[in-house]
Structure formats: C-alpha cells, structure tokens
Design a protein around this motif. Structure first.
Motif, PDB file in Angstrom:
ATOM      1  N   TYR A 181      -2.283  -3.357  11.726  1.00 40.14           N
ATOM      2  CA  TYR A 181      -2.535  -2.530  10.546  1.00 40.14           C
ATOM      3  C   TYR A 181      -3.313  -3.368   9.518  1.00 40.14           C
ATOM      4  O   TYR A 181      -2.941  -4.508   9.203  1.00 40.14           O
ATOM      5  CB  TYR A 181      -1.226  -2.046   9.935  1.00 40.14           C
ATOM      6  CG  TYR A 181      -0.476  -1.080  10.816  1.00 40.14           C
ATOM      7  CD1 TYR A 181      -0.703   0.289  10.725  1.00 40.14           C
ATOM      8  CD2 TYR A 181       0.452  -1.534  11.747  1.00 40.14           C
ATOM      9  CE1 TYR A 181      -0.013   1.179  11.536  1.00 40.14           C
ATOM     10  CE2 TYR A 181       1.140  -0.657  12.562  1.00 40.14           C
ATOM     11  CZ  TYR A 181       0.908   0.697  12.448  1.00 40.14           C
ATOM     12  OH  TYR A 181       1.577   1.580  13.261  1.00 40.14           O
ATOM     13  N   LEU A 182      -4.380  -2.778   8.987  1.00 40.30           N
ATOM     14  CA  LEU A 182      -5.241  -3.479   8.042  1.00 40.30           C
ATOM     15  C   LEU A 182      -4.635  -3.429   6.643  1.00 40.30           C
ATOM     16  O   LEU A 182      -3.970  -2.452   6.267  1.00 40.30           O
ATOM     17  CB  LEU A 182      -6.636  -2.865   8.029  1.00 40.30           C
ATOM     18  CG  LEU A 182      -7.422  -2.962   9.335  1.00 40.30           C
ATOM     19  CD1 LEU A 182      -8.724  -2.173   9.240  1.00 40.30           C
ATOM     20  CD2 LEU A 182      -7.726  -4.418   9.683  1.00 40.30           C
ATOM     21  N   ASN A 183      -4.915  -4.456   5.863  1.00 40.77           N
ATOM     22  CA  ASN A 183      -4.459  -4.549   4.479  1.00 40.77           C
ATOM     23  C   ASN A 183      -5.638  -4.382   3.535  1.00 40.77           C
ATOM     24  O   ASN A 183      -6.804  -4.454   3.942  1.00 40.77           O
ATOM     25  CB  ASN A 183      -3.777  -5.900   4.236  1.00 40.77           C
ATOM     26  CG  ASN A 183      -2.590  -6.123   5.154  1.00 40.77           C
ATOM     27  OD1 ASN A 183      -1.892  -5.175   5.501  1.00 40.77           O
ATOM     28  ND2 ASN A 183      -2.352  -7.372   5.545  1.00 40.77           N
ATOM     29  N   GLY A 184      -5.338  -4.148   2.276  1.00 41.57           N
ATOM     30  CA  GLY A 184      -6.382  -4.044   1.261  1.00 41.57           C
ATOM     31  C   GLY A 184      -7.187  -2.766   1.303  1.00 41.57           C
ATOM     32  O   GLY A 184      -8.333  -2.743   0.852  1.00 41.57           O
ATOM     33  N   GLY A 185      -6.634  -1.680   1.858  1.00 46.38           N
ATOM     34  CA  GLY A 185      -7.358  -0.411   1.897  1.00 46.38           C
ATOM     35  C   GLY A 185      -8.457  -0.352   2.933  1.00 46.38           C
ATOM     36  O   GLY A 185      -9.292   0.563   2.883  1.00 46.38           O
ATOM     37  N   ARG A 186      -8.509  -1.256   3.872  1.00 48.23           N
ATOM     38  CA  ARG A 186      -9.542  -1.245   4.907  1.00 48.23           C
ATOM     39  C   ARG A 186      -9.198  -0.232   5.992  1.00 48.23           C
ATOM     40  O   ARG A 186      -8.027   0.057   6.240  1.00 48.23           O
ATOM     41  CB  ARG A 186      -9.701  -2.642   5.520  1.00 48.23           C
ATOM     42  CG  ARG A 186     -10.133  -3.707   4.516  1.00 48.23           C
ATOM     43  CD  ARG A 186     -10.214  -5.071   5.189  1.00 48.23           C
ATOM     44  NE  ARG A 186     -10.670  -6.100   4.262  1.00 48.23           N
ATOM     45  CZ  ARG A 186      -9.883  -6.793   3.464  1.00 48.23           C
ATOM     46  NH1 ARG A 186      -8.565  -6.572   3.477  1.00 48.23           N
ATOM     47  NH2 ARG A 186     -10.379  -7.709   2.653  1.00 48.23           N
ATOM     48  N   GLU A 187     -10.243   0.303   6.650  1.00 52.41           N
ATOM     49  CA  GLU A 187     -10.059   1.301   7.695  1.00 52.41           C
ATOM     50  C   GLU A 187     -10.926   0.936   8.894  1.00 52.41           C
ATOM     51  O   GLU A 187     -12.039   0.422   8.736  1.00 52.41           O
ATOM     52  CB  GLU A 187     -10.449   2.705   7.194  1.00 52.41           C
ATOM     53  CG  GLU A 187      -9.605   3.220   6.039  1.00 52.41           C
ATOM     54  CD  GLU A 187     -10.059   4.599   5.602  1.00 52.41           C
ATOM     55  OE1 GLU A 187     -10.958   5.162   6.268  1.00 52.41           O
ATOM     56  OE2 GLU A 187      -9.517   5.108   4.604  1.00 52.41           O
ATOM     57  N   TYR A 188     -10.396   1.232  10.081  1.00 55.55           N
ATOM     58  CA  TYR A 188     -11.156   1.010  11.309  1.00 55.55           C
ATOM     59  C   TYR A 188     -12.212   2.097  11.469  1.00 55.55           C
ATOM     60  O   TYR A 188     -12.027   3.251  11.067  1.00 55.55           O
ATOM     61  CB  TYR A 188     -10.237   1.020  12.528  1.00 55.55           C
ATOM     62  CG  TYR A 188      -9.347  -0.201  12.644  1.00 55.55           C
ATOM     63  CD1 TYR A 188      -9.880  -1.438  12.978  1.00 55.55           C
ATOM     64  CD2 TYR A 188      -7.976  -0.101  12.437  1.00 55.55           C
ATOM     65  CE1 TYR A 188      -9.062  -2.556  13.097  1.00 55.55           C
ATOM     66  CE2 TYR A 188      -7.154  -1.214  12.567  1.00 55.55           C
ATOM     67  CZ  TYR A 188      -7.708  -2.438  12.889  1.00 55.55           C
ATOM     68  OH  TYR A 188      -6.908  -3.538  13.007  1.00 55.55           O
TER      69      TYR A 188
END
Length: 394
Positions: free
Chosen positions: A105-112
């Motif tokens: 799961y990405l942190n800081g509001g990042r998206e795949y």
C-alpha cells in the motif's frame, strides 16, 4: 586364465585420480548445461581468453529503453530469497521504505497506474496482473517484463484463486482455462518507482532515491511525460492497460507513415460536431452528397462511361436508337429514263416502358407550368407514333 585387459576408457577406481578432459572444442551449451565455473574454463583453455580472436566484440546495447529502471548496481550481486511472494535481495532504500508499506500500500496519497487487488489465501497483500504493469511500461507481454527485470517474481495462480478473481470481475470468464500470472505490487513499485505512480515525479515518488540523485536526475520531473493524466477531480483510467478493454494499442509506439508526412500533405481528421445542431449538419452533408451523385450521373448520361479495361466509351442504352425503318422514295422527274430510288433510314429509340405520359389527366396537365406542358405533349406525340409503328394502336 588371464585376466581381461582393461580398456583405456575405463573409469579409475581411485577417487583421488581426476578424469582427463577431452581434447578439442567443447560442444555448444556445455557451460550452461553443466554449470562449469571460470576456473575450470581457464584450466581447460590453458589460461587463454575464451573469446575468439577473429570475431568482433559485441556492440553494447543501450539500456535506456522505455521500461528501463534505475536500481543499485550491486543489487543482483546478492543472493535473492523468496519472502512473501517477493525476491528479497537484502538491499533497501530508507527513503523509499517510507513511501510503501510491507503489503504494497502506497503512502502520501500516491496511486498505482494499474489495478491492484488481494488474492485468495494470500492475506491483505496487494497484487497486479502481470500483463498490466508490462503494458504500462511499454512491453508487449509479461514475458519481456520478467526477462528484463530480474527482481520481479511471477506467480501462477491456482484454480481456486483463478475462480475467485473471475467472481470478483478482475479477469473475464474466458480466462478459466489459461495460466494467469500475478506479481506483488510492492516489487513493481521497487522496480519502476515513479513510472508506476499516477503523475509520478522523479526522486519524489521513486523508491531508489539515492541512485537517482547519484545519476543526475532532476527532482520533480515527470517520470512518464506521455502518460495521459485526467483533469482535476476525475479518476485515473486504469482500464487502459487491461487486455479486454482495448489495451492492445498501448504498446504500439511506432510512428505511422502518415505522421512522418509534412503537415501540408497530411490529412487532418475532422472533429465530430459537438454543438446541438449536429443532426442538421449531418442532414446537410447528406444532401450535398446526394446532389454530387445526381450531378455525376447526369454528366455520365451525356458524356458516357469510360471503361479502362476494354478502353471503350460506354453510353447508356436508353439513349441509343433501337428500331430502324427503311423506305423507298421514287423520283417523278421526266428526264430520268428509269425511276431512281432513294433509301431513307429512320432511327427511332424505344420509349422507356416504365414511363408513359399518354394517359396523363387533363387536370394534372393544366396544373403544370407552360414549358412542362409542352414537354409532356411532345412526349405524348412520340409515344403515339411509336405505338402506331409497333401496331398496338390503330
């Protein structure tokens, strides 16, 4: 009795005695098949270089491809272990670990940029279909993805996991008989960094920050300038890399022949009308096309049709005469000893059977303009004459 003579090729019984190696050039693939190391090779060749002197060295292939990444140079020097469906080389970046957790799961509001999902029996860890990140990075299929990037581990799901993905509409029902491969989302982020992030920027969204800084990348630059980002407030289209949603055009990066032409010669595509009068514009264009067809047909009626295969000019049949009349006309002059006969040939075209104006009512004829009335009367006279010649009217 004498003991049998031992063959020269018999295997020695003393385990300390080493076997002599065969002379000559070794067969192809022997090193890959038997796993010989460099010391054995040098001993076999007498300490000489294994490269043939009459062969030019191979040219260096540039690694800056569409899917090239920046990883530590000594990453693959470590022995990898498989842990939690990922290849662990024992090398991490402290700054990169702050951007993704151990489950992917990405942190800081990042998206795949690709779809992520959990798999049956594998906990809450995020996975991706191997074909989707492959297309996102510019590869045709997942085979090239795992061939070029050795830090990725491909997982082939079993039947239970496959049916679970089908029921959740992650893969279509037609994939029930195929081998479906998945890959951990965390390993994809470690390998590609900002290129797999929506609107990803160098160093800011990369996992290996130290490597990017050491190689002189500018911080904040877009990792993939060709990626189409949605307007503010709109979701990112992750279905563009899904095979059954038209992802086959993603990896077609070769420019077309028309794109290489000058702008003056290149055909410009007309944008469809977007205003409320689109129906009127379509009707207007259709009417103009019908007028062009009518003018072309009328012009062909007078000039004829040229047929290039036979090199002949064809004319409509209804414009040509179909009947001839031969008549003998005698001279009444007295000076002729014998009467002289002239031959008169009359060519009359047949009246089209589907058009007949003989029985036009008088009320209809009176309502027409004068020039139309004259044309109808001339046509009636022709039809009456034709009927008398055919013997159908007395």
């Amino acid at each position: 009795m004498e003991s049998p003579v031992e063959s020269d090729h018999s295997v020695p019984t003393n385990p300390t005695v080493s076997l002599k190696k065969r002379r000559g050039r070794p067969p192809k693939g022997s090193y890959a098949a038997f796993g010989s190391d460099d010391e054995d090779d040098d001993e076999y060749y007498g300490g000489r270089s294994r490269r043939r002197t009459n062969r030019a060295p191979r040219p260096k292939v540039s690694t800056q491809s569409s899917g090239s990444t920046v990883v530590p140079k000594d990453l693959y020097a470590h022995r990898a272990t498989l842990e939690d469906d990922e290849l662990n080389f024992g090398v991490v970046d402290p700054e990169g670990e702050k951007k993704v957790n151990e489950l992917g799961y990405l942190n800081g509001g990042r998206e795949y940029r690709c779809r992520t999902f959990t798999c049956l029996g594998r906990g809450n860890r995020l996975y991706m279909l191997s074909t989707e990140p492959a297309r996102a990075m510019g590869y045709r299929d997942s085979y090239l993805l795992f061939l070029k990037h050795r830090s990725l581990h491909k997982i082939i799901v079993d039947d239970a996991e496959k049916w679970d993905l089908i029921e959740r509409n992650i893969i279509p029902h037609s994939y029930k008989g195929r081998a479906v491969g998945i890959v951990a989302a965390r390993s994809i982020f470690r390998e590609f960094g900002a290129k797999i992030i929506v609107g990803g920027r160098r160093i800011v969204d990369d996992y290996w920050e130290g490597e990017f800084r050491a190689r002189g990348f500018a911080e904040g630059d877009l990792a993939d300038p060709e990626d189409k980002l949605p307007p503010p407030g709109m979701p990112y289209n992750r279905n563009q890399y899904v095979a059954w949603h038209g992802a086959s055009a993603v990896y077609h990066t070769q420019p077309s022949f028309e794109a290489q032409l000058p702008s003056a010669v290149r055909k410009r595509k007309k944008d469809p009308p977007k205003d409320a009068t689109w129906l009127f514009q379509h009707a207007k264009a259709t009417s103009a096309y019908n007028n062009d067809l009518a003018e072309n047909i009328a012009r062909k009626q007078t000039t004829g049709f040229f047929e290039p295969h036979s090199n002949l000019l064809h004319v409509p049949q209804n414009s040509q005469p179909s009947r001839t009349e031969w008549a003998h006309i005698a001279h009444d002059q007295e000076e002729y000893i014998a009467p002289k006969l002239d031959i008169l040939v009359s060519l009359n075209p047949d009246i089209a059977p589907q058009v007949s104006l003989i029985n036009v009512p008088f009320s209809v004829l009176a309502s027409c303009p004068p020039h139309i009335q004259d044309a109808i009367r001339r046509r009636q006279e022709q039809e009456l004459l034709q009927a008398r010649m055919n013997g159908t009217l007395w």
